[in-house]
Design a protein around this motif. Structure first.
Motif, short mmCIF file in Angstrom:
data_model
loop_
_atom_site.label_atom_id
_atom_site.label_comp_id
_atom_site.label_asym_id
_atom_site.label_seq_id
_atom_site.Cartn_x
_atom_site.Cartn_y
_atom_site.Cartn_z
N LEU A 13 0.82 -1.21 0.00
CA LEU A 13 0.00 0.00 0.00
C LEU A 13 0.86 1.26 0.00
O LEU A 13 0.52 2.26 -0.65
N VAL A 28 0.66 4.16 -2.80
CA VAL A 28 0.40 5.56 -2.47
C VAL A 28 1.52 6.46 -2.96
O VAL A 28 1.29 7.49 -3.58
N THR A 83 2.55 2.09 -13.53
CA THR A 83 1.96 0.83 -14.01
C THR A 83 2.77 -0.36 -13.54
O THR A 83 2.21 -1.37 -13.09
N LEU A 100 2.31 -0.91 -9.78
CA LEU A 100 0.99 -1.51 -9.54
C LEU A 100 0.97 -2.97 -9.95
O LEU A 100 0.41 -3.83 -9.25
N VAL A 158 0.13 -6.11 -7.60
CA VAL A 158 -0.94 -7.06 -7.93
C VAL A 158 -0.38 -8.47 -7.94
O VAL A 158 -0.99 -9.41 -7.42
N TYR A 189 -7.67 13.93 -9.92
CA TYR A 189 -6.45 13.50 -9.24
C TYR A 189 -6.60 13.59 -7.73
O TYR A 189 -6.20 12.70 -6.99
N GLN A 229 -8.86 10.88 -6.61
CA GLN A 229 -8.16 9.60 -6.67
C GLN A 229 -7.25 9.44 -5.44
O GLN A 229 -7.18 8.36 -4.84
N PHE A 230 -6.60 10.53 -5.09
CA PHE A 230 -5.72 10.48 -3.94
C PHE A 230 -6.51 10.16 -2.67
O PHE A 230 -6.11 9.33 -1.86
N LEU A 237 -7.65 6.62 -2.69
CA LEU A 237 -6.51 5.73 -2.46
C LEU A 237 -6.11 5.72 -1.00
O LEU A 237 -5.84 4.68 -0.39
N PHE A 270 -8.70 3.86 0.91
CA PHE A 270 -8.54 2.43 0.65
C PHE A 270 -7.35 1.87 1.44
O PHE A 270 -7.44 0.82 2.08
N ALA A 271 -6.24 2.59 1.40
CA ALA A 271 -5.05 2.12 2.11
C ALA A 271 -5.31 2.09 3.62
O ALA A 271 -4.95 1.12 4.30
N VAL A 293 -3.89 1.29 -15.63
CA VAL A 293 -3.81 1.66 -14.22
C VAL A 293 -5.12 1.34 -13.52
O VAL A 293 -5.15 0.79 -12.41
N LEU A 346 -5.48 -2.39 -13.03
CA LEU A 346 -4.56 -2.89 -12.00
C LEU A 346 -5.02 -2.46 -10.61
O LEU A 346 -4.96 -3.24 -9.65
N TYR A 347 -5.47 -1.25 -10.55
CA TYR A 347 -5.95 -0.73 -9.26
C TYR A 347 -7.15 -1.55 -8.78
O TYR A 347 -7.24 -1.94 -7.61
N LEU A 390 -6.03 -4.89 -7.61
CA LEU A 390 -5.38 -4.83 -6.30
C LEU A 390 -6.41 -4.73 -5.19
O LEU A 390 -6.31 -5.41 -4.17
#
Lengths: 406, 466
Positions: free
Chosen positions: A25, A29, A44, A47, A51, B10, B13-14, B17, B20-21, B386, B389-390, B393
């Motif tokens: 994480l 971040v 990318t 990430l 993953v 942005y 998104q921050f 994120l 989420f973290a 992205v 992948l996000y 994850l």
């Protein structure tokens, strides 16, 4: 038991996963923030790596869960089967339909023996005890008490020794009083008490003293203290005496010990109870009064104390004072008892009403008076209920009145 | 304009994120704390010690309080199973909360109950109690008939009449493990400062029940029920065990919780103004004791002690989650003064903020994140790689938590012995995050706007019985 051992490893496994989680994480971040002008391709890639790591972890967890379940099912079945075989074999040997096994025995055989000992009583248990000695089961579990064994193994060994252990196990158990692992320390105290209660020989005084020293430590929870005292049976009084005499105990422990004195009716410890009748801690006062009440102690010196405690601010003290005062003549405290019939605490009120049953006819008269004329509504209702439960009131006038009052 | 949109995206998104973290880290920490607590709990209370509790007469009597409203289908079997509890001294008080069906007549008939006149103090106000019955065959079984006032009101009425120092609030359709009371009551013996103990609730769907006891446990055939099995595992083994180890447990399930009776009387019983009186009571207990600087502890027993039927159709499930979310918001609003208030220690600074920001607020974040993704994609802000992948994850980390909870149970309690059942649950874990979770997020989001309109409404759950 192996399951608990495995759980300790699982904790470590989880700690590793937690660290990985943090790393993943954090990486996400940091790179998403684009610190240092990181190129989009790098985001990318990071990430993708995260993953991948997460996928591998999950794959590992899936495999772990499935393999663990399959393996442990097999292991549990195998162990249960072996134990059942050994139990059958031991029982056959006790019935003398099969000879006793020879040679060094596997641990499962000794476990089976301990299990049978746990279930059987009387002469069968005595015969098992003989077998335990013959096959050196006790030394096997004594060895497992050593400091380098995992705590789960030591606790398991202590539990076995609690059932089959003899006086000879006590020296091996004593070092466990100082174990760094709390559950081991507590299990050792409980096991020692159970062995002591069974042992018919030996200098118990010294062992009780060391047990008292270990129990008096502040980290010993009250339930263990209670458990040890109850387990000691006839030796309970000696232990409580040692604890009260030679150690600084918390107020809660004091109160508990006094309650045990009253529960087990240890009249030899009455002087301690009397000394604590006016303790500053109300729970200790209540416990001391409970001793007086249950042991039926009547003494002119404590009458004034009992009278005073009938007015105590703590309901438990008032309750126990009522119980103790039942030994006094009614006329000595009738006025106060009348007031207690209207006590704000339900349990005290109920105890006061029920006290009148102890005084025969004078008590019934007072009960009738309370049902008719007590200024407190609850007291009148309770008294009426108490009277209805008696069959003694034959007067129709009274019966009608009592039914009408509710 | 494009730059503004990009900057806004942005920033959003921050925030997402970071949110989420934080959530994942919190879950992970709770996981670790939870496992540690579970292992310790198992070492403290072995089966041998449970047996000895029985032989030593070292127990505390318990009053079981059961609120019942129109439970004619299951009340008799539920009471029969309660009567078989492996505990030396306990009483059962069934409070019929204005039942309009055959609940009361069935009880009277099945247990040979007679009306009795009794006197007791009504310490907690409740709707009038009209009749009290006691069983001739089972002297520890009492039935009270009262006016309808809701589950909390019925439980309060039962608490008024209870005789013993511990009270255990139960749902009428809850099945309790035979040794549940031993495990729970031991917590009160372990520490006199303990005022309340919660137990682990498990879905009974898929289980075989015989004479009020579970004889076999299999993974439910119904996929919804399977996913709820996983949710319960996560919630109890990771969530509650972890919070209890931090002395910040906020929920003791209304289906099963044991409290000291005098504490319940002191705080005024269960609240009747909310539909989630279980969370409300525990929060109130925290506030009461911290306001007065009274020492107290609220504990949790991780060994599964109690079984309940979970919804197996989507409508009932959505109603249930809607109710839970509304109740949570009601309670958080009512106790808003405690949130971020250092006076309330970890409860005020950690547990309640977590409830607000994670449990209460998460539907907003999750939904807006989901809705924003297509917008960002079609406006060209978002890179598809992205985004994918996000999402992957997020999916994998969510799956991680479920698999850990499954592992904890396999390791310590071995509830599902059949490998196929474990495979079914693992399959459900993979599918849970695709559809099931999103449906519940939407329902919880809708619930946020229905708090006032649906105040006091429970909704109905379709039960199949067991």
């Amino acid at each position: 038991m192996w399951r608990v051992l495995a759980a300790s490893m699982y904790r470590l496994f989880l700690a590793v996963l937690l660290v990985l989680n943090v790393l993943i994480l954090s990486a996400v971040v940091v790179f998403m923030l684009g610190i240092g002008g990181v190129q989009p391709q790098a985001v990318t890639v990071v990430l993708a790596v995260c993953v991948l790591v997460a996928a591998v972890i999950n794959g590992g967890l899936v495999l772990y869960n499935l393999v663990f379940v399959a393996f442990t099912n097999w292991l549990d079945e195998r162990q249960a089967k072996h134990q059942a075989e050994w139990i059958a074999r031991w029982l056959a040997a006790l019935d003398e339909t099969q000879p006793l096994p020879t040679g060094p025995l596997p641990p499962v055989a000794l476990d089976a023996l301990a299990e049978i000992h746990r279930q059987l009583k009387g002469t069968a248990a005595e015969r098992i005890a003989t077998l335990v000695a013959t096959y050196q089961a006790e030394p096997y579990w004594q060895r497992q008490l050593r400091w380098y064994y995992p705590s789960a193994t030591r606790i398991n060994a202590l539990e076995k020794l609690a059932y089959i252990g003899t006086w000879n196990s006590l020296p091996a158990i004593r070092p466990c009083y100082r174990s760094g692992h709390r559950e081991v320390r507590l299990a050792a105290l409980q096991t020692a008490a159970r062995i002591l209660a069974r042992a018919s020989v030996g200098k118990k005084g010294r062992i009780l003293t060391s047990l008292a020293d270990a129990l008096a430590r502040p980290d010993v929870p009250l339930y263990v203290l209670e458990d040890v005292c109850i387990s000691l049976k006839e030796l309970q009084g000696d232990l409580i005496h040692a604890l009260l005499k030679d150690h600084q105990l918390s107020d809660e422990a004091h109160a508990l010990l006094l309650r045990l004195v009253s529960r087990s009716k240890l009249s030899s410890l009455m002087p301690y109870a009397l000394r604590h009748l006016n303790h500053r801690n109300p729970h200790i006062r209540a416990a001391a009064l409970q001793v007086v009440a249950r042991l039926g102690y009547v003494d002119a010196h404590i009458t004034a104390d009992i009278h005073r405690h009938l007015h105590d601010p703590l309901p438990q003290v008032r309750l126990q004072a009522i119980m103790a005062a039942r030994q006094l003549p009614l006329e000595q405290w009738q006025e106060r008892l009348w007031g207690l019939l209207a006590d704000a605490t339900w349990e005290v009120q109920l105890a006061a009403i029920e006290t009148l049953d102890h005084y025969g006819i004078p008590g019934e008269k007072l009960l009738l008076q309370a049902a008719k004329a007590h200024p407190d509504d609850g007291a009148r209702q309770l008294a009426a209920r108490q009277l209805r439960e008696h069959d003694v009131l034959q007067s129709p006038a009274n019966s009608e009145w009592i039914w009408a009052s509710v | 304009m494009y730059n503004l949109v990009y900057a806004a995206y942005y920033a959003f998104q921050f925030l997402v994120l970071f949110y989420f973290a934080s959530i994942n880290l919190t879950y992970a920490v709770l996981n670790l704390l939870g496992v540690h607590a579970i292992v310790r709990s198992n070492q403290q209370l072995t089966e041998d010690q449970l047996d000895r509790l029985l032989t030593q007469n070292a127990f505390i009597p318990v009053s079981l309080l059961v609120a019942a409203y129109n439970e004619e289908k299951s009340i008799v079997s539920s009471v029969r199973s309660l009567l078989k509890l492996h505990y030396p001294v306990f009483e059962i008080i069934i409070a019929s909360d204005g039942s309009t069906d055959e609940t009361v007549p069935l009880m009277i008939d099945a247990f040979n109950m007679v009306e009795l006149t009794t006197t007791y103090q009504m310490k907690i106000p409740c709707e009038p109690v009209h009749r009290v019955y006691r069983s001739r065959r089972y002297p520890n079984l009492t039935l009270i008939e009262k006016d309808n006032g809701g589950k909390a009101d019925a439980t309060n009425a039962a608490a008024n009449i209870a005789r013993y120092p511990l009270v255990c609030a139960l749902d009428a359709d809850t099945l309790i493990d035979a040794r549940a009371l031993l495990r729970i009551v031991q917590q009160f013996r372990l520490d006199p400062e303990v005022i309340a103990v919660g137990g682990t609730l498990r879905p009974i769907n898929g289980a075989t029940v015989h004479n009020g006891q579970i004889t076999a446990l299999n993974a439910p055939r119904n996929w919804l029920a399977r996913m709820q099995v996983l949710e319960y595992k996560r919630a109890f083994f990771s969530g509650r065990a972890g919070w209890a180890s931090l002395d910040a447990l906020l929920i003791i399930s209304g289906a099963f919780g044991v409290f000291r009776r005098d504490t319940i009387l002191q705080v005024g019983g269960w609240a009747t103004w909310t539909i989630t009186e279980d969370i409300e009571l525990v929060t109130r207990l925290h506030r009461y004791h911290r306001d007065r600087n009274l020492p107290y502890k609220i504990r949790f027993v991780p060994a599964p002690v109690c079984w309940t039927e979970v919804p197996s159709d989507i409508t009932s499930l959505r109603r249930q989650r809607n109710r839970w979310h509304r109740g949570l918001l009601e309670v958080l609003w009512h106790y808003r003064g405690m949130i971020f208030n250092p006076r309330y220690g970890r409860v005020g600074l950690v547990a309640l903020p977590y409830m607000l920001l994670v449990e209460a607020f998460s539907p907003v974040v999750e939904l807006s994140g989901l809705l924003f993704l297509p917008f960002a994609y079609f406006t060209g802000i978002l890179s598809p790689q992205v985004a994918l992948l996000y999402l992957l994850l997020a999916y994998l980390l969510g799956l991680w938590l479920t698999l850990v909870a499954l592992g904890i149970e396999s390791l310590l309690y071995q509830r599902y012995n059949d490998l196929r059942d474990n495979l079914r649950l693992i399959a459900a874990a993979f599918l849970e995050m695709v559809g099931y979770r999103q449906i519940l997020v939407v329902e919880r989001f809708i619930a946020m706007f229905q708090v006032r309109a649906k105040r006091g409404s429970w909704g109905k759950m379709k039960r199949t019985g067991f």
